[in-house]
Scaffold this active site. Structure first.
Site, PDB file in Angstrom:
ATOM      1  N   ILE A  89       0.999  -0.998   0.114  1.00  0.00           N
ATOM      2  CA  ILE A  89       0.006  -0.208   0.549  1.00  0.00           C
ATOM      3  C   ILE A  89       0.864   1.243  -0.132  1.00  0.00           C
ATOM      4  O   ILE A  89       0.692   2.660  -0.294  1.00  0.00           O
ATOM      5  CB  ILE A  89      -1.288  -0.027   1.583  1.00  0.00           C
ATOM      6  CG1 ILE A  89      -0.172   0.019   2.623  1.00  0.00           C
ATOM      7  CG2 ILE A  89      -1.678  -1.097   0.753  1.00  0.00           C
ATOM      8  CD1 ILE A  89      -0.979  -0.209   3.606  1.00  0.00           C
ATOM      9  N   SER A  90       1.941   0.930   0.221  1.00  0.00           N
ATOM     10  CA  SER A  90       2.614   2.031   0.180  1.00  0.00           C
ATOM     11  C   SER A  90       4.705   1.839   0.849  1.00  0.00           C
ATOM     12  O   SER A  90       4.839   1.100   0.848  1.00  0.00           O
ATOM     13  CB  SER A  90       2.537   3.287   1.205  1.00  0.00           C
ATOM     14  OG  SER A  90       3.028   4.355   1.273  1.00  0.00           O
ATOM     15  N   THR A  91       5.108   2.769  -0.350  1.00  0.00           N
ATOM     16  CA  THR A  91       6.702   3.071  -0.187  1.00  0.00           C
ATOM     17  C   THR A  91       7.596   4.311  -0.393  1.00  0.00           C
ATOM     18  O   THR A  91       6.714   5.089  -0.503  1.00  0.00           O
ATOM     19  CB  THR A  91       7.768   1.649  -1.210  1.00  0.00           C
ATOM     20  OG1 THR A  91       7.006   1.041  -0.890  1.00  0.00           O
ATOM     21  CG2 THR A  91       8.594   1.686  -1.162  1.00  0.00           C
ATOM     22  N   GLY A  92       8.133   4.318   1.142  1.00  0.00           N
ATOM     23  CA  GLY A  92       8.073   6.356   1.386  1.00  0.00           C
ATOM     24  C   GLY A  92      10.277   5.803   1.655  1.00  0.00           C
ATOM     25  O   GLY A  92      10.560   4.900   1.358  1.00  0.00           O
ATOM     26  N   TYR A 150      11.794   5.542   3.964  1.00  0.00           N
ATOM     27  CA  TYR A 150      12.236   4.964   4.976  1.00  0.00           C
ATOM     28  C   TYR A 150      10.945   4.007   5.236  1.00  0.00           C
ATOM     29  O   TYR A 150      11.580   2.503   6.461  1.00  0.00           O
ATOM     30  CB  TYR A 150      12.247   5.644   6.348  1.00  0.00           C
ATOM     31  CG  TYR A 150      13.018   6.679   6.122  1.00  0.00           C
ATOM     32  CD1 TYR A 150      14.514   6.832   6.699  1.00  0.00           C
ATOM     33  CD2 TYR A 150      12.243   8.414   6.828  1.00  0.00           C
ATOM     34  CE1 TYR A 150      15.236   7.735   6.402  1.00  0.00           C
ATOM     35  CE2 TYR A 150      13.329   9.072   5.776  1.00  0.00           C
ATOM     36  CZ  TYR A 150      14.555   9.011   5.567  1.00  0.00           C
ATOM     37  OH  TYR A 150      15.530   9.923   5.973  1.00  0.00           O
ATOM     38  N   ILE A 178       8.044   0.393   3.908  1.00  0.00           N
ATOM     39  CA  ILE A 178       8.068  -0.704   2.971  1.00  0.00           C
ATOM     40  C   ILE A 178       6.687  -1.302   3.624  1.00  0.00           C
ATOM     41  O   ILE A 178       7.021  -1.647   4.616  1.00  0.00           O
ATOM     42  CB  ILE A 178       8.624  -1.241   2.276  1.00  0.00           C
ATOM     43  CG1 ILE A 178       9.634  -0.664   1.213  1.00  0.00           C
ATOM     44  CG2 ILE A 178       7.315  -2.372   0.596  1.00  0.00           C
ATOM     45  CD1 ILE A 178      10.487  -1.738   0.565  1.00  0.00           C
ATOM     46  N   VAL A 179       5.490  -0.565   3.083  1.00  0.00           N
ATOM     47  CA  VAL A 179       4.306  -1.567   3.946  1.00  0.00           C
ATOM     48  C   VAL A 179       2.829  -2.003   3.917  1.00  0.00           C
ATOM     49  O   VAL A 179       3.013  -1.544   2.219  1.00  0.00           O
ATOM     50  CB  VAL A 179       3.666  -0.021   4.804  1.00  0.00           C
ATOM     51  CG1 VAL A 179       2.067   0.576   5.581  1.00  0.00           C
ATOM     52  CG2 VAL A 179       4.339   1.786   5.213  1.00  0.00           C
ATOM     53  N   LYS A 207      25.068  -0.485  10.488  1.00  0.00           N
ATOM     54  CA  LYS A 207      26.283  -0.447  10.446  1.00  0.00           C
ATOM     55  C   LYS A 207      26.689   1.227  11.523  1.00  0.00           C
ATOM     56  O   LYS A 207      27.090   2.432  12.250  1.00  0.00           O
ATOM     57  CB  LYS A 207      27.164  -0.056   9.693  1.00  0.00           C
ATOM     58  CG  LYS A 207      27.528  -1.273   9.074  1.00  0.00           C
ATOM     59  CD  LYS A 207      28.432  -0.581   7.401  1.00  0.00           C
ATOM     60  CE  LYS A 207      28.647  -2.140   6.989  1.00  0.00           C
ATOM     61  NZ  LYS A 207      29.190  -2.305   6.049  1.00  0.00           N
ATOM     62  N   ASP A 258       8.478  14.551  11.742  1.00  0.00           N
ATOM     63  CA  ASP A 258       7.902  14.712  10.860  1.00  0.00           C
ATOM     64  C   ASP A 258       6.045  14.978   9.866  1.00  0.00           C
ATOM     65  O   ASP A 258       5.709  14.129  10.304  1.00  0.00           O
ATOM     66  CB  ASP A 258       8.313  13.727   9.565  1.00  0.00           C
ATOM     67  CG  ASP A 258       8.352  13.408   8.443  1.00  0.00           C
ATOM     68  OD1 ASP A 258       8.079  14.187   7.593  1.00  0.00           O
ATOM     69  OD2 ASP A 258       7.541  12.206   7.250  1.00  0.00           O
TER      70      ASP A 258
END
Length: 439
Positions: free
Chosen positions: A93-96, A98, A100-101, A117, A307
């Protein structure tokens, strides 16, 4: 694997874990239920074998597949009225920038690749610990305006997501090349591929082909066809050229109705608001009250979300009035929805210090940093605000900035207005629909 159920900020100081250790925060039953439906170790044959597989097809054989009656409607884009989730699959449904949803049943599952790291697993828990800390400490209905994750798994191996993405990308490349009668190749131009995919994704013939090839070639219960272009931009972005898609976190959330930015005039009226602008006032007021009540808590006047914007505010059903008391006033929300703040990945509060923002902020900030950004994004998302002169003029008090002190809507200088600024702002007649129940 370790398990931790305490929702206090002490998560931040738990002993460091080995690179291979995983930890579950929150409800293990929810988390294990989701994990039992995922195959984190799925592998596919080398891409050259996929290329050879597609050599068995041409435009004529694809045409025969297109003529079949069978169609899996879950391969339409979700915004398409023809979309229907016919399987109990994970739907992208979404990738922003930071995360992946995915959606499955009444859950939202977010995968976040972490820079192992730079941070230990316990230094990446803000998205779980901060909202849980706030929810446990807020005393009134304002706590209902926070999205709390049900569970969070730390330091899980997530290479399967990048591998799945590449497999689907190669399938789409070869399918489109076969449709166009081109020579088969796994080399591609980002611009050419996206143009070809976007031209076809809404076609019923293309969806019939996906209905045939996705089960045969991908054979996964993770459907990434929806919003695939967003996933493409995520993995193909030049800043991630040398990125290691190795480990990260898995977070389980309740499923919302919408994100706040998805509401237009038609939907606002359907939800019971007199206008789109009244809806915008509603979400602004609820977020303002949430911040004010957080800043009333001991040692919480350092709270930052970092944000705050419409797509990080989610809408849920509200089955009873929300009443929030402030000084001699009470704010009453009888709407059938509520807004709730989400995505605390970069947030901090009290003693929960977030290294992800600590290293980025060169000067001290407080609530005003968040609302300066929030107002900018509201005005960008909803130009309709300008039609309400009183409201738009009032909002401009939050964005009295110049290019030297504001970059991409974010403050570069320290402006530490006291929270009383926000308290006085929401007492204005602009919000009279909710002050003392509109009386």
């Amino acid at each position: 694997m370790g398990v931790a159920n305490d929702s206090s900020p002490e998560y931040q100081w738990m002993s460091p874990h080995r690179l291979s250790d995983t930890v579950i925060l929150g409800d293990c039953l929810y988390f294990n239920n989701i994990m039992s439906q995922l195959d984190l170790h799925q592998n596919w044959a080398p891409s050259v074998r996929l290329l050879n597989y597609f050599k068995n097809f041409n435009r004529e054989t694809l045409l025969k597949i297109e003529e079949n009656d069978y169609i899996n409607s879950s391969f339409f884009q979700q915004k398409d009225k023809r979309f229907y989730p016919i399987n109990d699959d994970f739907y992208h449904i979404s990738t922003g920038g930071y995360g992946i949803v995915f959606k499955i049943d009444n859950y939202v599952v977010k995968f976040v690749f972490e820079a192992t790291k730079l941070y230990s697993p316990m230094e990446t828990t803000a998205e779980f610990t901060v909202p849980k800390f706030l929810y446990n400490n807020l005393k009134g209905d304002e706590k209902k305006l926070i999205v709390c994750a049900w569970a969070m798994g730390l330091n899980y191996k997530l290479t399967f997501l990048h591998t799945l993405y590449k497999r689907v990308l190669h399938m789409l490349l070869l399918l489109i090349q076969t449709m166009d009668g081109q020579e088969l190749s796994l080399r591609y131009s980002s611009k050419v591929f996206l143009k070809a995919f976007n031209e076809r994704k809404d076609s019923i013939k293309f969806v019939k082909l996906l209905s045939h090839f996705y089960p045969a070639v991908i054979n996964s219960n993770i459907n990434v066809i929806n919003y695939f272009n967003r996933m493409f931009h995520f993995f193909e972005h030049e800043k991630r050229t040398n990125y290691e898609y190795e480990r990260g976190n898995i977070i389980i959330f309740p499923l919302a109705l919408y994100s706040a930015d998805k509401v237009d005039t038609e939907l606002a009226i359907k939800l019971g608001f007199k206008s789109l602008v009244q809806y915008i006032k509603f979400i602004f007021l609820q977020m303002a009250l949430l911040y004010i009540k957080i800043y009333e808590l001991p040692c919480c006047d350092n709270f930052l979300h970092a944000d705050l914007k419409p797509d990080n505010i989610l809408l849920f059903d509200s089955n009873e009035p929300i009443i929030i008391h402030l000084k001699d006033k009470k704010f009453v929300f009888n709407e059938r929805i509520k807004s709730a703040l989400n995505d605390f990945d970069f947030s901090q509060v009290a003693g929960i210090i977030n290294k992800k923002i600590k290293n980025n902020f060169k000067v001290k900030h407080n609530w005003y940093y968040d609302f300066h950004f929030f107002v900018h994004t509201l005005l960008k998302t909803y130009p309709e605000i300008e039609k309400d002169i009183e409201f738009s003029t009032a909002l401009e008090e939050f964005i009295m900035c110049t290019k030297t002190d504001c970059d991409k809507y974010r403050l570069k200088v320290s402006i530490l207005h006291p929270i009383s600024f926000l308290e006085k702002f929401i007492m204005r007649d602009i919000f009279s629909d909710w002050i003392n129940g509109g009386n």
